[in-house]
Scaffold this motif. Structure first.
Motif, mmCIF file in Angstrom:
data_model
loop_
_atom_site.group_PDB
_atom_site.id
_atom_site.type_symbol
_atom_site.label_atom_id
_atom_site.label_comp_id
_atom_site.label_asym_id
_atom_site.label_seq_id
_atom_site.Cartn_x
_atom_site.Cartn_y
_atom_site.Cartn_z
ATOM 1 N N VAL A 2 -23.950 44.817 -12.141
ATOM 2 C CA VAL A 2 -24.716 43.790 -12.826
ATOM 3 C C VAL A 2 -25.286 44.402 -14.095
ATOM 4 O O VAL A 2 -25.938 45.443 -14.055
ATOM 5 N N ARG A 3 -25.019 43.764 -15.193
ATOM 6 C CA ARG A 3 -25.476 44.274 -16.480
ATOM 7 C C ARG A 3 -26.873 43.742 -16.776
ATOM 8 O O ARG A 3 -27.110 42.548 -16.740
ATOM 9 N N ARG A 4 -27.756 44.662 -17.057
ATOM 10 C CA ARG A 4 -29.106 44.270 -17.452
ATOM 11 C C ARG A 4 -29.116 43.974 -18.944
ATOM 12 O O ARG A 4 -28.462 44.675 -19.714
ATOM 13 N N PRO A 5 -29.890 42.983 -19.358
ATOM 14 C CA PRO A 5 -30.004 42.716 -20.787
ATOM 15 C C PRO A 5 -30.610 43.913 -21.521
ATOM 16 O O PRO A 5 -31.489 44.600 -21.007
ATOM 17 N N THR A 6 -30.121 44.169 -22.697
ATOM 18 C CA THR A 6 -30.624 45.257 -23.540
ATOM 19 C C THR A 6 -31.928 44.828 -24.193
ATOM 20 O O THR A 6 -31.963 43.800 -24.868
ATOM 21 N N PRO A 7 -33.007 45.589 -24.021
ATOM 22 C CA PRO A 7 -34.258 45.266 -24.705
ATOM 23 C C PRO A 7 -34.072 45.336 -26.227
ATOM 24 O O PRO A 7 -33.534 46.306 -26.744
ATOM 25 N N LEU A 8 -34.506 44.288 -26.912
ATOM 26 C CA LEU A 8 -34.358 44.178 -28.357
ATOM 27 C C LEU A 8 -35.718 43.968 -28.995
ATOM 28 O O LEU A 8 -36.466 43.078 -28.591
ATOM 29 N N ARG B 149 -20.631 46.014 -26.655
ATOM 30 C CA ARG B 149 -19.518 46.395 -25.772
ATOM 31 C C ARG B 149 -19.908 47.614 -24.937
ATOM 32 O O ARG B 149 -19.478 47.759 -23.795
ATOM 33 N N HIS B 150 -20.668 48.513 -25.552
ATOM 34 C CA HIS B 150 -21.213 49.697 -24.879
ATOM 35 C C HIS B 150 -22.691 49.742 -25.236
ATOM 36 O O HIS B 150 -23.098 50.502 -26.126
ATOM 37 N N PRO B 151 -23.491 48.924 -24.553
ATOM 38 C CA PRO B 151 -24.881 48.727 -24.988
ATOM 39 C C PRO B 151 -25.750 49.968 -24.855
ATOM 40 O O PRO B 151 -25.604 50.744 -23.908
#
Length: 133
Positions: A5-11, A92-94
């Motif tokens: 499961v991919r976690r959203p990247t903090p922005l 693609r590679h966060p």
């Protein structure tokens, strides 16, 4: 078979002040040994703090950093396509964290709305903005 499961990247959106001030604020917000990426709108104005951090050599830099510069222009209007392509490639590679430095924050709410719409709503988690004076 397990699916990761991919976690959203903090922005974090960074605006205000001059380019050097925004870059210094981002450098201060970096966490040691946490991979980060910075999308900087416009050219540097003589302060190379992020460029210096991004050029640190392996094996174990204190601040693993990917620095991407894009042409100046409103990121939600004229720069939308450039930002979209840059984000798509980057995600693609966060990295563990992402910063976007805005030269002009006059449409920051429109940019925020765009970044919270599909597909970015599942890929990014907007954090509190950094406002440089």
């Amino acid at each position: 078979m397990t699916v990761a499961v991919r976690r959203p990247t903090p922005l974090t959106l960074v605006s205000g002040g001059r380019a050097a001030g925004r870059e210094a604020a981002i450098a201060q917000a970096l966490v040691p040994d946490e991979p980060a990426a910075v999308i900087v709108e416009g050219l540097a104005d003589g302060n190379a703090i992020l460029a210096d951090l991004a050029e640190q050599v392996l094996p174990s830099p204190s601040f693993p950093l990917q620095l991407l510069r894009i042409a100046p222009g409103c990121l939600c209007c004229s720069g939308n396509l450039v930002l979209r392509v840059t984000l798509n490639r980057l995600l693609r590679h966060p990295p563990a964290r992402l910063f976007i430095s805005l030269a002009d924050a006059s449409h920051i709410e429109q940019l925020r709305t765009w970044l919270t719409a599909s597909p970015y709503d599942a890929l990014l988690a907007l954090q509190a903005d950094i406002q440089v004076s």
